[in-house]
Write a protein that holds these residues in place. Structure first.
Motif, mmCIF file in Angstrom:
data_model
loop_
_atom_site.group_PDB
_atom_site.id
_atom_site.type_symbol
_atom_site.label_atom_id
_atom_site.label_comp_id
_atom_site.label_asym_id
_atom_site.label_seq_id
_atom_site.Cartn_x
_atom_site.Cartn_y
_atom_site.Cartn_z
ATOM 1 N N ASP A 71 0.839 -1.194 0.000
ATOM 2 C CA ASP A 71 0.000 0.000 0.000
ATOM 3 C C ASP A 71 0.877 1.248 0.000
ATOM 4 O OD1 ASP A 71 -2.378 1.583 0.234
ATOM 5 O OD2 ASP A 71 -1.831 1.883 2.326
ATOM 6 N N PRO A 72 0.857 2.013 -1.104
ATOM 7 C CA PRO A 72 1.770 3.167 -1.200
ATOM 8 C C PRO A 72 1.584 4.175 -0.063
ATOM 9 C CG PRO A 72 0.767 2.683 -3.332
ATOM 10 C CD PRO A 72 0.080 1.811 -2.330
ATOM 11 N N ARG A 73 0.327 4.438 0.327
ATOM 12 C CA ARG A 73 0.100 5.421 1.384
ATOM 13 C C ARG A 73 0.731 4.962 2.703
ATOM 14 N NH1 ARG A 73 -3.438 9.299 3.692
ATOM 15 N NH2 ARG A 73 -4.475 9.682 1.716
ATOM 16 N N ALA A 74 0.546 3.691 3.048
ATOM 17 C CA ALA A 74 1.095 3.186 4.311
ATOM 18 C C ALA A 74 2.630 3.236 4.294
ATOM 19 C CB ALA A 74 0.597 1.766 4.560
ATOM 20 N N GLU A 106 3.629 6.800 4.867
ATOM 21 C CA GLU A 106 3.432 7.152 6.284
ATOM 22 C C GLU A 106 4.557 6.580 7.150
ATOM 23 O OE1 GLU A 106 -1.450 7.642 6.313
ATOM 24 O OE2 GLU A 106 -0.561 5.719 6.850
ATOM 25 N N SER A 107 4.973 5.341 6.877
ATOM 26 C CA SER A 107 6.087 4.742 7.623
ATOM 27 C C SER A 107 7.385 5.520 7.397
ATOM 28 C CB SER A 107 6.305 3.288 7.188
ATOM 29 O OG SER A 107 5.176 2.508 7.468
ATOM 30 N N TYR A 108 7.592 5.931 6.160
ATOM 31 C CA TYR A 108 8.791 6.721 5.806
ATOM 32 C C TYR A 108 8.851 7.984 6.655
ATOM 33 C CZ TYR A 108 11.479 9.772 2.516
ATOM 34 O OH TYR A 108 12.355 10.648 1.927
ATOM 35 N N TRP A 109 7.753 8.724 6.759
ATOM 36 C CA TRP A 109 7.777 9.991 7.501
ATOM 37 C C TRP A 109 7.839 9.787 9.000
ATOM 38 C CZ3 TRP A 109 9.668 13.779 5.201
ATOM 39 C CH2 TRP A 109 9.450 13.999 3.850
ATOM 40 N N THR A 110 7.138 8.759 9.480
ATOM 41 C CA THR A 110 7.218 8.474 10.918
ATOM 42 C C THR A 110 8.654 8.115 11.298
ATOM 43 O OG1 THR A 110 4.937 7.704 10.927
ATOM 44 C CG2 THR A 110 6.335 6.983 12.758
ATOM 45 N N ARG A 129 -0.343 16.841 3.960
ATOM 46 C CA ARG A 129 -1.306 16.265 3.025
ATOM 47 C C ARG A 129 -0.652 15.093 2.296
ATOM 48 N NH1 ARG A 129 -4.831 19.251 -1.704
ATOM 49 N NH2 ARG A 129 -5.012 20.892 -0.148
ATOM 50 N N ILE A 130 -1.392 14.016 2.149
ATOM 51 C CA ILE A 130 -0.937 12.869 1.362
ATOM 52 C C ILE A 130 -1.934 12.650 0.237
ATOM 53 C CG2 ILE A 130 -0.475 10.390 1.359
ATOM 54 C CD1 ILE A 130 0.434 10.559 4.211
ATOM 55 N N VAL A 131 -1.436 12.662 -0.993
ATOM 56 C CA VAL A 131 -2.251 12.379 -2.178
ATOM 57 C C VAL A 131 -1.764 11.036 -2.714
ATOM 58 C CG1 VAL A 131 -3.007 13.212 -4.432
ATOM 59 C CG2 VAL A 131 -2.389 14.863 -2.638
ATOM 60 N N ALA A 132 -2.556 9.987 -2.478
ATOM 61 C CA ALA A 132 -2.126 8.625 -2.785
ATOM 62 C C ALA A 132 -2.894 8.101 -3.989
ATOM 63 C CB ALA A 132 -2.354 7.718 -1.577
ATOM 64 N N ALA A 176 1.992 11.831 -3.722
ATOM 65 C CA ALA A 176 2.537 13.183 -3.529
ATOM 66 C C ALA A 176 2.241 13.609 -2.094
ATOM 67 C CB ALA A 176 1.902 14.165 -4.508
ATOM 68 N N VAL A 177 3.193 14.302 -1.475
ATOM 69 C CA VAL A 177 3.065 14.691 -0.073
ATOM 70 C C VAL A 177 3.464 16.153 0.088
ATOM 71 C CG1 VAL A 177 3.911 14.255 2.277
ATOM 72 C CG2 VAL A 177 3.590 12.339 0.700
ATOM 73 N N ARG A 178 2.684 16.868 0.887
ATOM 74 C CA ARG A 178 3.112 18.187 1.371
ATOM 75 C C ARG A 178 3.513 18.061 2.828
ATOM 76 N NH1 ARG A 178 -1.281 22.637 0.299
ATOM 77 N NH2 ARG A 178 0.067 23.683 1.803
ATOM 78 N N THR A 179 4.667 18.618 3.161
ATOM 79 C CA THR A 179 5.141 18.622 4.550
ATOM 80 C C THR A 179 5.486 20.041 4.964
ATOM 81 O OG1 THR A 179 7.420 18.258 3.853
ATOM 82 C CG2 THR A 179 6.134 16.297 4.453
#
Lengths: 129, 129
Positions: free
Chosen positions: A6-9, A12-16, A68-71, A79-82
Motif C-alpha cells: 500500500d503506497p500510502r502506508a 506514512e512509515s517513511y515519515w514516521t 497532506r498525502i495524495v495517494a 505526492a506529499v506536502r510537509t
C-alpha cells in the motif's frame, strides 16, 4: 522487517521513521536502488545506503509534519506536502514517490519552494495574508 | 457544459483549457467559490470570475506541459507537476487540487520552486546534473 504494497502506508512509515530518526525503519521503506532527485539544485543520490546517510547526516534540529498525502493507488504514486521546522523557521516541502514491484520506494523527488515577492499588476484580484 | 465526478479528468480538462486559452472550458472546471492559494507569496484569489481573470490576464507567452498527475480518487484530491515555458525559460510548478460535491475544483494551491545552490557538506553522497 515487513513491507506493504500500500503506497500510502509505506509513505506514512517513511515519515514516521524520519521524524523518529529510526534509520532502520526508514531504510526498510526504500528499494536498494532508490533514486533521490532534487531538481532545484540538480542533485541526485543513488542507492539506499547513500540516501539513508544523507538523511542521518542532515544538519539542524529539524522536525517534520505531514500536511497532506495524495495517494494514487492505481498509478502507484504518492505526492506529499510537509512542513519542516528548524528553530523558528518553517519550510514547506513537496515530495513525489514512486514504488517498485514489492511496494518499496524506488524514486523520491523533492521540492523546497521559497517565499518570494509577487509581481505587480494583479493587486485588483488578490488578497495577501 | 458538462462536469464529471472523476478528479483526474477534471484536472486534465483544466490544463487542456488553460493551454488553449479556452476560458469558458477552463471556467467550467471550477466551483463558483473556488479558492486559489499561493503560499510562497501569501496571495489568495477568491471566486471563479477573479481566478479566470487572473489566468486570462497573466502576462507572457507561456506554454504548459503536464509532467505528472497523482490522482487520489478515494481522497478526492489531485497533485500535478507541470513545466511552464516562457521564451527560453523553463519553470517547474506543482499544483494541488480539491473538489466540491459536483466534482468541480474548489481549491487550488500552487508552488513555484526556484533553482538554488546546494549547501556544502554532502558532496560525498550526491551527483550534479
Amino acid at each position: 522487517m515487513t513491507t506493504t504494497a500500500d503506497p500510502r502506508a509505506t509513505v506514512e512509515s517513511y515519515w514516521t521513521a524520519a521524524g523518529l530518526r529510526d534509520w532502520d525503519a526508514f531504510a526498510a521503506t526504500l528499494a536498494d536502488e532508490v533514486l533521490y532527485d532534487l531538481p532545484q539544485t540538480r542533485e541526485r543520490i543513488r542507492g539506499k545506503e547513500r540516501y539513508v546517510s544523507f538523511n542521518r547526516e542532515y544538519p539542524g534540529e529539524w522536525r517534520v509534519r505531514v500536511e497532506r498525502i495524495v495517494a494514487d493507488r492505481d498509478g502507484g504514486q504518492v505526492a506529499v506536502r510537509t512542513l519542516f521546522t528548524v528553530g523558528a523557521r518553517e519550510m514547506p516541502a513537496i515530495h513525489f514517490f514512486t514504488f517498485d514491484a514489492e511496494g518499496r520506494i524506488s524514486e523520491i523527488t523533492d521540492f523546497w519552494p521559497e517565499p518570494y515577492e509577487p509581481p505587480a499588476g494583479r493587486e485588483h484580484l488578490v488578497e495577501r495574508y
